[in-house]
Design a protein around this motif. Structure first.
Motif, short mmCIF file in Angstrom:
data_model
loop_
_atom_site.label_atom_id
_atom_site.label_comp_id
_atom_site.label_asym_id
_atom_site.label_seq_id
_atom_site.Cartn_x
_atom_site.Cartn_y
_atom_site.Cartn_z
N GLY A 638 0.81 -1.21 0.00
CA GLY A 638 0.00 0.00 0.00
C GLY A 638 0.84 1.26 0.00
O GLY A 638 2.07 1.23 -0.11
N ALA A 639 0.16 2.39 0.13
CA ALA A 639 0.84 3.69 0.10
C ALA A 639 1.70 3.87 1.34
O ALA A 639 1.36 3.43 2.44
CB ALA A 639 -0.19 4.82 0.00
N LYS A 640 2.81 4.55 1.16
CA LYS A 640 3.76 4.75 2.25
C LYS A 640 3.19 5.71 3.30
O LYS A 640 2.53 6.68 2.98
CB LYS A 640 5.06 5.32 1.69
N LYS A 641 3.48 5.41 4.57
CA LYS A 641 3.13 6.28 5.69
C LYS A 641 4.40 6.70 6.40
O LYS A 641 5.36 5.94 6.46
CB LYS A 641 2.18 5.57 6.65
N SER A 642 4.39 7.89 6.98
CA SER A 642 5.55 8.40 7.69
C SER A 642 5.66 7.75 9.06
O SER A 642 4.69 7.16 9.57
CB SER A 642 5.44 9.91 7.85
N LEU A 687 6.08 -0.82 -3.65
CA LEU A 687 5.43 -0.24 -4.84
C LEU A 687 5.44 1.29 -4.82
O LEU A 687 4.86 1.93 -5.70
CB LEU A 687 3.98 -0.74 -4.94
N GLU A 688 6.10 1.87 -3.83
CA GLU A 688 6.06 3.32 -3.65
C GLU A 688 6.73 4.07 -4.79
O GLU A 688 6.35 5.19 -5.12
CB GLU A 688 6.72 3.68 -2.32
N LEU A 700 15.81 3.36 -3.19
CA LEU A 700 15.22 2.44 -2.21
C LEU A 700 14.84 3.16 -0.93
O LEU A 700 13.88 2.78 -0.25
CB LEU A 700 16.21 1.32 -1.89
N ASP A 701 15.58 4.21 -0.58
CA ASP A 701 15.27 4.93 0.65
C ASP A 701 13.85 5.50 0.64
O ASP A 701 13.23 5.66 1.70
CB ASP A 701 16.27 6.07 0.86
N ASP A 702 13.35 5.81 -0.55
CA ASP A 702 12.00 6.37 -0.65
C ASP A 702 10.92 5.32 -0.36
O ASP A 702 9.74 5.67 -0.23
CB ASP A 702 11.76 6.95 -2.04
N CYS A 703 11.30 4.06 -0.28
CA CYS A 703 10.35 2.98 0.00
C CYS A 703 10.26 2.64 1.49
O CYS A 703 9.40 1.85 1.88
CB CYS A 703 10.74 1.70 -0.75
#
Length: 862
Positions: A638-642, A687-688, A700-703
């Motif tokens: 799913g969508a990334k959360k902080s 999938l981010e 990869l850090d953005d995932c």
């Protein structure tokens, strides 16, 4: 103004008995007066004008006129229905069949064609138009205002009118307010039995949900009734129409859309397949339906009925006869033909043979008289209000007066009347029938504003019929709880309860998620098997598994997503392979792995899919990847959360409206395996970065989203020299500048002198005594400069971010206590101490995250 009292039947009969002929506005009243005859009477006594003129039982002439018009003219079915309805209505209000042609907007070729056709028919309206009452009999008219112009046209020159009302007011019984339609129907069934069914009438809006509830409840109790379901309400008739419609629904039809048809056909398909496309389902139960769909365009209605009868072992003789009457029995079952048939059945009531015994179900908008000693009125809401025809030949004021008189008569039927109503539905006030506004000299918005009595099903005494016998049934207590069950329970205990009872369908994102997880587990065990080229084959096989859920137009896009997601997982695991050996005390396994079976290789690694059951803290779960001695990882599609959102959603007092305790729960368990260690939990949103991968600029850090657990209190953590160094080097500019001018001892002295507040709000923190003490101390040491105050505020926000993005000992301790409290509460409810409530620990549930919305009644509806 108030409700005017209606005359009793005895009084009305006394007023009428000396007349030779008594005309009344509706048939039930005529029957009731005729039963009061105390001496022989030649010919009709009490009768409606239509029955008198036709000398036969009244027929639904709108349907008969429609059938004649579509047979004799070239008008389409919808056009014919429209003009026939207008002609008959205008005839009723103006007295002649061609009166409609006097209105320019309705004087059309279609209308003239239909008028010519209907004028030659032997209809009740035509007989009424031509009928004359002999001058000799004495004639009385009961309720003259209720008669239409056509009905009045048969009256002789001399007649007497009898008002069905007295000059007194009707002291109506109170409205009895119950929690829900189900409670209302239960109350009805407490009174009605097979022995007294002939003495009970039920008035309801035939189009409301009360109708189906009452009918099914009476059937379940084997109590006879009549006046309820119509032709299309017959289960086989309804199922046959659904079958015809489903045959034209297209290849994207999910199983859920045809489940009612499958059930009626006796075909069983598991609920887990509900969201899959029927044409992609490899199930023997679907073969008959798919074969029927395949040849539908060259199948006649007659042949379709034969096929239905063969598989269901039923007889649709009445349906076949009606299709023959329509002249379409031998027509092909095209989509247009099904549209026409459904339109006809929605528009007209097809006559049915009924047994006239048992409970009488009366439509609130039809008759005004219900000849039963006990009458229940269900709902009595705004849907009982008539919608007056908006046509130039209808006097709206006169029509309103006619309807409100009928409504007053309706409310007074029987010796005993019971008005069973709801005060709210779905949390919204239920508006009483709008005629009450005219009748009552008081303002109101809901039934509780009027004379009423509230009933609660849970508080009724035994004499009210709601006593239940306690059953001593032992229940197994819940000793361990998973993160998903805990989140569901905290959001809505009632939804959690139904999730234990009701199976749900498989969903595409569940299947996709499981496949990605299985692949990641397999790749950790066998990185040498899955080459770069092999990823294409893996994406293909994943698409094949998910295909039944997808529209064809979506498949190429999904396949691309799968390929890029797999690539991201491989890249991460290649760069960050798991370290060390087994770190968990695992209790059991987690099941099969799709790709282990696909490649025929075992998956046995100490790092992946680690199942645990921790009796010490009552938790259980499955860790996707134990990445290292202090590092856990979970795969997310799913969508990334902080990190802030992760911690916020695991709040306890009060819980978040989007509760999710996964990271906190797994860290609570893992700290029992690795005590006194700093731990990290990482969500890998593989999938981010799809868009960035397509553009060739992905990182990869953005995932990754990581939250940490520190084995100390938050207050102890922020006293560390390392945190002070962050304020000097890693915080905002003014903060770095300010704290670089002081030593650690100055910072430590403030922390020791003032307690850090429990708030998680930055403005509250700055305004607190701690915040002001820090600002004042720094101004004393550095100077009273603007950048110093700003730097201190930046420092306070930096410290607060540490609290809101990480977990500490007191957080996990509080969570473990929270779990024990919830389990004690849950088990008490399982033992029957109280119902599972809709509202969770945080109040009203977030309905976006409930799985059984249709099973949950809101506060006002329980």
């Amino acid at each position: 103004m108030s409700i005017t009292r209606a005359k009793s039947l005895d009084t009305l009969y006394t007023d009428c008995k000396d007349f030779d002929l008594v005309l009344v506005p509706d048939a039930p009243l005529a029957s009731a007066l005729n039963r009061h005859l105390d001496k022989p009477h030649f010919g009709p006594f009490a009768i409606t004008p239509r029955r008198l003129a036709a000398q036969r039982r009244e027929a639904a002439e709108d349907r008969l006129a429609f059938l004649e018009v579509i047979e004799q003219t070239a008008l389409s079915w919808k056009e014919a229905s429209y003009v026939v309805g207008n002609i008959l209505q205008c005839w009723e209000y103006q007295g002649t069949v061609d009166a409609i042609l006097e209105y320019e907007a309705f004087d059309t070729p279609a209308t003239r064609t239909a008028v010519e056709c209907i004028a030659d028919m032997d209809t009740t309206s035509r007989r009424l138009t031509e009928y004359e009452i002999d001058a000799e009999p004495s004639v009385a008219v009961v309720g003259y205002q209720q008669f239409t112009e056509l009905e009045r046209s048969i009256l002789p020159a001399e007649y007497e009118t009898i008002d069905p009302f007295t000059d007194e007011a009707f002291d109506h019984p109170p409205f009895r307010i119950l929690d829900s339609p189900a409670a209302i129907v239960d109350t009805l069934l407490e009174t009605v039995t097979t022995d007294n069914a002939d003495e009970v009438g039920v008035v309801l809006d035939a189009s409301s949900n009360y109708s189906a509830l009452v009918e099914s409840a009476l059937e379940a109790a084997d109590i006879p009734y009549y006046g309820g379901p119509g032709f299309t309400d017959e289960s086989d008739h309804r199922a046959f129409l659904q079958l015809l419609r489903s045959a034209h629904a297209g290849d994207e039809t999910p199983v859920s859309d045809v489940r009612p048809v499958l059930t009626q056909l006796g075909l069983s398909i598991g609920i887990e397949h509900d969201e899959k496309r029927l044409v992609d389902l490899d199930d023997p139960a679907a073969e008959w339906l798919l074969e029927f769909r395949h040849g539908i365009s060259t199948t006649t209605f007659d042949a379709a009925i034969d096929a239905y009868e063969d598989i269901t072992d039923s007889q649709l003789d009445a349906f076949r006869d009606e299709l023959a009457t329509l002249g379409i029995l031998d027509d092909y079952v095209t989509e247009a033909a099904v549209d026409r048939l459904e339109f006809y059945l929605r528009t007209y009531d097809v006559p049915m043979d009924r047994e006239n015994d048992g409970v009488l179900l009366a439509d609130a908008k039809s008759a005004a008289h219900v000849d039963r000693p006990i009458v229940f009125y269900l709902g009595v809401d705004e849907d009982w209000t008539h919608s007056s025809p908006r046509r130039p030949w209808v006097d709206s004021d006169q029509e309103f007066e006619r309807n409100i008189r009928q409504f007053q008569l309706l409310l007074q039927n029987g010796v005993d009347q019971y008005y069973l109503v709801q005060d709210t539905a779905g949390g919204t006030p239920v508006t009483p029938c709008l005629y009450f506004e005219k009748l009552f000299d008081e303002s109101f918005e809901r039934f509780s504003d009027l004379e009423s009595i509230s009933y609660s099903r849970t508080s009724r005494s035994s004499q009210d019929g709601f006593e239940t016998e306690a059953i001593d049934v032992s229940t197994d207590s819940v000793e361990l709880i998973s993160q998903s069950s805990l989140s569901s329970y905290v959001n809505s205990p009632r939804d959690y309860f139904y999730s234990r009872l009701v199976d749900g369908p498989d969903k595409d994102h569940f299947v996709e998620g499981n496949l990605f997880h299985d692949f990641a587990e397999f790749y950790v065990a066998h990185p040498d098997v899955v080459t770069e080229d092999e990823l294409d084959a893996v994406a293909d096989v994943m698409l094949e598994e998910v295909e039944p859920f997808l529209r064809r137009v979506d498949r190429d896009v999904r396949r691309t997503e799968y390929r890029l997601g797999l690539q991201t997982i491989v890249e991460y695991l290649d760069e960050n392979p798991p370290q060390g050996t087994a770190f968990l005390t695992a209790d059991g396994g987690w099941g099969e792995n799709f790709f282990a079976e696909y490649y025929d290789r075992p998956v046995e690694t100490p790092h992946t899919e680690c199942w645990f059951e921790n009796d010490e803290i009552s938790l259980k779960g499955k860790l996707d990847l134990v990445h290292g001695p202090t590092q856990l990882l979970d795969y997310k599609s799913g969508a990334k959360k902080s990190a802030y959102s992760v911690v916020k959603n695991s709040a306890l007092d009060p819980p978040s409206d989007t509760p999710n305790f996964q990271a906190l729960l797994y860290l609570a368990h893992y700290r029992t395996e690795q005590p006194d260690e700093e731990l990290q939990f990482t969500f890998f949103h593989f999938l981010e970065t799809l868009d960035e991968l397509v553009a060739g600029d992905a990182s990869l850090d953005d995932c990754l989203t990581t939250v940490s657990y520190y084995p100390c209190s938050y207050e102890a953590y922020i006293q560390r020299p390392a945190v002070f160094t962050e304020l000097q080097e890693d915080a905002a500019n003014d903060c770095n500048k300010t704290f670089s001018k002081v030593g650690y001892e100055t910072y430590q002295a403030v922390l020791e002198a003032e307690a850090f507040p429990a708030t998680r709000d930055s403005d509250e923190l700055i305004a607190s005594s701690f915040g002001q003490a820090l600002i004042e101390r720094m101004q004393e040491v550095v100077g009273d400069y603007k950048y110093v105050r700003n730097g201190c505020e930046q420092a306070l926000r930096h410290l607060l971010r540490i609290r809101t993005q990480n977990y500490f000992t007191d957080d996990v301790d509080a969570f473990e206590a929270f779990v024990e409290d919830r389990l004690a509460e849950l088990n008490a409810r399982r033992d029957g101490d109280e119902r599972f409530p809709v509202e969770g620990a945080g109040g009203e549930p977030n309905y976006r995250y409930v799985d059984h919305r249709d099973c949950l009644l809101e506060e006002g509806s329980r």
